[in-house]
Motif scaffolding. Structure first.
Motif, short mmCIF file in Angstrom:
data_model
loop_
_atom_site.label_atom_id
_atom_site.label_comp_id
_atom_site.label_asym_id
_atom_site.label_seq_id
_atom_site.Cartn_x
_atom_site.Cartn_y
_atom_site.Cartn_z
N VAL A 149 1.00 -1.09 -0.02
CA VAL A 149 -0.03 0.02 0.08
C VAL A 149 1.11 1.03 -0.01
O VAL A 149 1.68 1.40 0.84
N LEU A 150 0.82 1.96 -1.05
CA LEU A 150 1.46 3.26 -1.08
C LEU A 150 0.64 4.66 -1.24
O LEU A 150 -0.18 4.49 -1.81
N GLU A 151 1.05 5.51 -0.45
CA GLU A 151 0.60 6.84 -0.36
C GLU A 151 1.23 7.76 -1.23
O GLU A 151 2.22 7.77 -1.31
N LEU A 152 0.47 8.53 -1.93
CA LEU A 152 0.82 9.43 -2.93
C LEU A 152 1.43 10.96 -2.20
O LEU A 152 0.78 10.94 -1.30
N LEU A 153 2.52 11.06 -2.57
CA LEU A 153 2.93 12.32 -1.71
C LEU A 153 3.09 13.51 -3.05
O LEU A 153 3.46 13.21 -3.98
N VAL A 154 2.62 14.62 -2.65
CA VAL A 154 2.66 15.81 -3.36
C VAL A 154 3.39 16.96 -2.93
O VAL A 154 3.53 16.93 -1.77
N PHE A 155 3.56 17.93 -3.76
CA PHE A 155 4.10 19.16 -3.16
C PHE A 155 3.02 20.22 -2.85
O PHE A 155 1.89 20.10 -3.68
N ASP A 156 2.91 20.94 -1.78
CA ASP A 156 1.51 21.71 -1.20
C ASP A 156 1.12 22.78 -2.53
O ASP A 156 0.09 23.30 -2.28
N ASN A 157 1.94 22.98 -3.31
CA ASN A 157 1.89 24.18 -4.07
C ASN A 157 1.69 23.47 -5.60
O ASN A 157 1.58 24.31 -6.86
N ASP A 158 1.47 22.15 -5.87
CA ASP A 158 1.35 21.39 -6.89
C ASP A 158 -0.16 21.28 -7.42
O ASP A 158 -0.70 20.27 -6.95
#
Length: 163
Positions: A109-118
């Motif tokens: 199970v993988l969680e998506l990581l993003v940048f807060d301004n993306d």
């Protein structure tokens, strides 16, 4: 057919048991992240894992973000949605945090990581990462389940704090 030779690869302190090496690395990351959470406390997967758990008294790092590559060598992009204000909001990312690995079938199970301004869709991992602040990397809470045997390569990013 002859007996398949068993690999004995050391992956960040984990000896390979003959499963795919991507599975071994993701399992080692999951174990290291679990240890950090439980104790409160040059870029490669082994270095990122070492930095995550060292020093033992805690360094504030809690995640080894990584990028997976399919068997054709293309970076894997995950997609997911959440509901905000009664509307779907779609997220996509090449960057993941492992939350759990099933030892029997090598699914994770993988969680998506993003940048807060993306707010835009990225064409490749470098486009997503380039010139971003490490402190702006954040968890989405959006998880996907993958078969780790479907991937042939993994790139680990330096250990960070996203909790």
């Amino acid at each position: 057919m002859g007996k398949k030779a068993e690999r004995n690869n050391d992956v960040g302190g984990v000896i390979s048991n003959g499963n795919g090496c991507v599975c071994d690395v993701v399992r080692a990351i999951a174990d290291a992240q679990d240890n950090v959470v439980e104790i409160g406390c040059d870029v490669s997967c082994a270095r990122s894992i070492q930095n995550l758990v060292s020093p033992v008294n805690g360094n504030g790092l809690d995640t080894v973000p990584f990028i997976l590559y399919d068997k054709k060598g293309k970076p894997f992009k995950g997609f997911g949605t959440e509901v905000r204000g009664g509307r779907f909001e779609c997220f996509n990312s090449f960057i993941f945090r492992v939350t759990e690995v099933d030892d029997e079938d090598c699914c994770a199970v993988l969680e998506l990581l993003v940048f807060d301004n993306d707010d835009t869709t990225c064409g490749d991992p470098c486009e997503q990462l380039d010139n971003e602040q490490v402190a702006n990397l954040e968890r989405t809470g959006i998880c996907i389940t993958v078969d780790l045997d479907c991937f042939c390569a993994i790139t680990c990013l330096p250990a960070v704090s996203v909790l």
